[in-house]
Design an enzyme around this catalytic site. Structure first.
Site, mmCIF file in Angstrom:
data_model
loop_
_atom_site.group_PDB
_atom_site.id
_atom_site.type_symbol
_atom_site.label_atom_id
_atom_site.label_comp_id
_atom_site.label_asym_id
_atom_site.label_seq_id
_atom_site.Cartn_x
_atom_site.Cartn_y
_atom_site.Cartn_z
ATOM 1 N N ASP A 8 -47.793 13.200 -34.741
ATOM 2 C CA ASP A 8 -48.668 12.051 -34.528
ATOM 3 C C ASP A 8 -49.337 11.705 -35.859
ATOM 4 O O ASP A 8 -49.335 12.509 -36.806
ATOM 5 C CB ASP A 8 -49.715 12.431 -33.471
ATOM 6 C CG ASP A 8 -50.834 11.426 -33.346
ATOM 7 O OD1 ASP A 8 -50.539 10.230 -33.212
ATOM 8 O OD2 ASP A 8 -52.003 11.840 -33.413
ATOM 9 N N ASP A 10 -52.807 9.344 -36.351
ATOM 10 C CA ASP A 10 -54.273 9.324 -36.276
ATOM 11 C C ASP A 10 -54.810 10.578 -35.608
ATOM 12 O O ASP A 10 -54.395 10.946 -34.513
ATOM 13 C CB ASP A 10 -54.747 8.082 -35.514
ATOM 14 C CG ASP A 10 -54.514 6.813 -36.300
ATOM 15 O OD1 ASP A 10 -55.305 6.528 -37.205
ATOM 16 O OD2 ASP A 10 -53.517 6.125 -36.014
ATOM 17 N N THR A 42 -46.225 7.779 -33.462
ATOM 18 C CA THR A 42 -47.564 7.218 -33.530
ATOM 19 C C THR A 42 -47.786 6.091 -32.532
ATOM 20 O O THR A 42 -46.841 5.471 -32.053
ATOM 21 C CB THR A 42 -47.829 6.687 -34.960
ATOM 22 O OG1 THR A 42 -49.135 6.098 -35.037
ATOM 23 C CG2 THR A 42 -46.802 5.634 -35.367
ATOM 24 N N GLY A 43 -49.049 5.847 -32.244
ATOM 25 C CA GLY A 43 -49.405 4.684 -31.448
ATOM 26 C C GLY A 43 -49.448 3.423 -32.288
ATOM 27 O O GLY A 43 -49.503 2.309 -31.758
ATOM 28 N N LYS A 214 -44.018 8.832 -26.035
ATOM 29 C CA LYS A 214 -43.571 9.650 -27.157
ATOM 30 C C LYS A 214 -42.581 10.726 -26.713
ATOM 31 O O LYS A 214 -41.598 11.002 -27.402
ATOM 32 C CB LYS A 214 -44.771 10.294 -27.860
ATOM 33 C CG LYS A 214 -45.658 9.303 -28.595
ATOM 34 C CD LYS A 214 -46.761 10.023 -29.367
ATOM 35 C CE LYS A 214 -47.681 9.040 -30.070
ATOM 36 N NZ LYS A 214 -48.711 9.724 -30.889
ATOM 37 N N ASP A 237 -52.962 15.278 -31.007
ATOM 38 C CA ASP A 237 -54.382 15.519 -30.772
ATOM 39 C C ASP A 237 -54.934 14.810 -29.543
ATOM 40 O O ASP A 237 -56.078 15.049 -29.176
ATOM 41 C CB ASP A 237 -55.196 15.076 -31.991
ATOM 42 C CG ASP A 237 -55.308 13.557 -32.079
ATOM 43 O OD1 ASP A 237 -56.438 13.035 -32.157
ATOM 44 O OD2 ASP A 237 -54.268 12.877 -32.066
ATOM 45 N N ASN A 240 -52.072 10.347 -25.682
ATOM 46 C CA ASN A 240 -50.766 9.730 -25.904
ATOM 47 C C ASN A 240 -49.760 10.681 -26.540
ATOM 48 O O ASN A 240 -48.595 10.333 -26.709
ATOM 49 C CB ASN A 240 -50.886 8.441 -26.723
ATOM 50 C CG ASN A 240 -51.422 8.680 -28.126
ATOM 51 O OD1 ASN A 240 -52.055 9.701 -28.413
ATOM 52 N ND2 ASN A 240 -51.189 7.739 -29.016
#
Length: 296
Positions: A8, A10, A42-43, A214, A237, A240
């Site tokens: 991930d 962020d 990632t989002g 994901k 973390d 998502n």
């Protein structure tokens, strides 16, 4: 044996300044030298994620928008899972009825209808996740980081939704009240059906098509590379990230991560501001994984 590393961004790969640290970048390059491919999940949209990788000269496949789009290392799209227009209209109606700011990511980039609100949402994120950063400094950092990202500012989302040449990939809504405001809205959105409602921070909800997750994207990439999921290392973390942490053999939750992530991960590592990704990668090089086994 780890054969693929997925991280991930962020709250995980990115530090408190929204940058990939030298330590994290060096660990990733070392893994690649040893024949272990690296992937970002990632989002963020592609135009948000790619510049941050380029800053430290990393080039890799990118799972974007929680899995709504997947790119290979050359920038070629391998998969798209978007939200149909009728559903997008229903989502926007609910968000507007609750007076929330939102952003829409499409096949033609990220759109915002309020530059000040966008900076405010990123600044709040930085302020909440970095106790040593003042809110004023967080605003400065947010404005500076957003300058390198290709964001389109428009007056009204309705025309965007009506444009048949544009695919809606993700809608993200923000509230400084966090779960108190967002949880009831998430429940209402779930009633629409065929949506994946997740979160990357306490102040947002991320709305995707049910196939844009994901975990699904990681499974598909691993299959493409002929790699068993038990041989995949993942770092995350937040909510998502759960779908990929749950299915991989070497799943790591960050020290700064949400409790949900820590409950499902097999291993724990240091925070994003303390090079937790680099620490986790070094463990496999030095055969010390047992030191970070999650005993919860």
């Amino acid at each position: 044996m780890v054969k693929l590393i997925v991280s991930d961004m962020d709250g995980t790969l990115l530090n408190e300044k929204m940058q990939i640290s030298i330590a994290n970048a060096s660990a990733i390059r070392e893994a690649e030298k040893r024949g272990i491919p690296f992937v970002v999940a990632t989002g963020r949209g592609y135009t948000e994620a790619k510049p941050l990788l380029e800053e430290v000269e990393l080039n890799c496949p990118i799972i974007t928008l929680n899995g709504a789009q997947v790119y290979d290392e050359h920038g070629t799209i391998l998969k798209t899972a978007g939200i149909d227009k009728a559903t997008a209209r229903k989502i926007l109606t609910i968000i507007r009825e609750n007076n929330l700011y939102c952003e829409i990511t499409t096949g033609k980039g990220i759109f915002s209808d309020n530059r000040a609100k966008r900076i405010e949402s990123v600044a709040s994120l930085l302020f909440e996740t970095n106790p040593d950063t003042t809110y004023k400094m967080a605003v400065v950092l947010a404005a500076a980081r957003l300058e390198i990202m290709n964001i389109h500012y428009i007056d009204n989302y309705d025309k965007l939704i009506e444009d048949e040449t544009i695919d809606v990939l993700k809608i993200i809504a923000f509230s400084q009240d966090g779960a108190k405001t967002l949880n009831p809205i998430s429940a209402e959105l779930n009633m629409i059906g065929d949506l994946a409602i997740t979160s990357s921070f306490e102040n947002n909800i991320e709305i995707n098509h049910i196939e844009a997750q994901k975990g699904i994207a990681v499974r598909e990439l691993a299959d493409r590379m002929d790699i068993d999921l038990e041989d995949v290392m993942t770092f995350g973390d937040n909510i998502n990230d759960l779908s990929m942490l749950e299915i991989t053999g070497y799943s790591f939750a960050m020290e700064n991560g949400a409790e949900e992530a820590k409950r499902v991960a097999r291993y724990l590592t240091s925070s994003n501001s303390e090079n937790g990704v680099a620490e986790g990668i070094s463990l496999i090089f030095n055969d010390r994984l047992e030191e970070k086994l999650n005993v919860n």
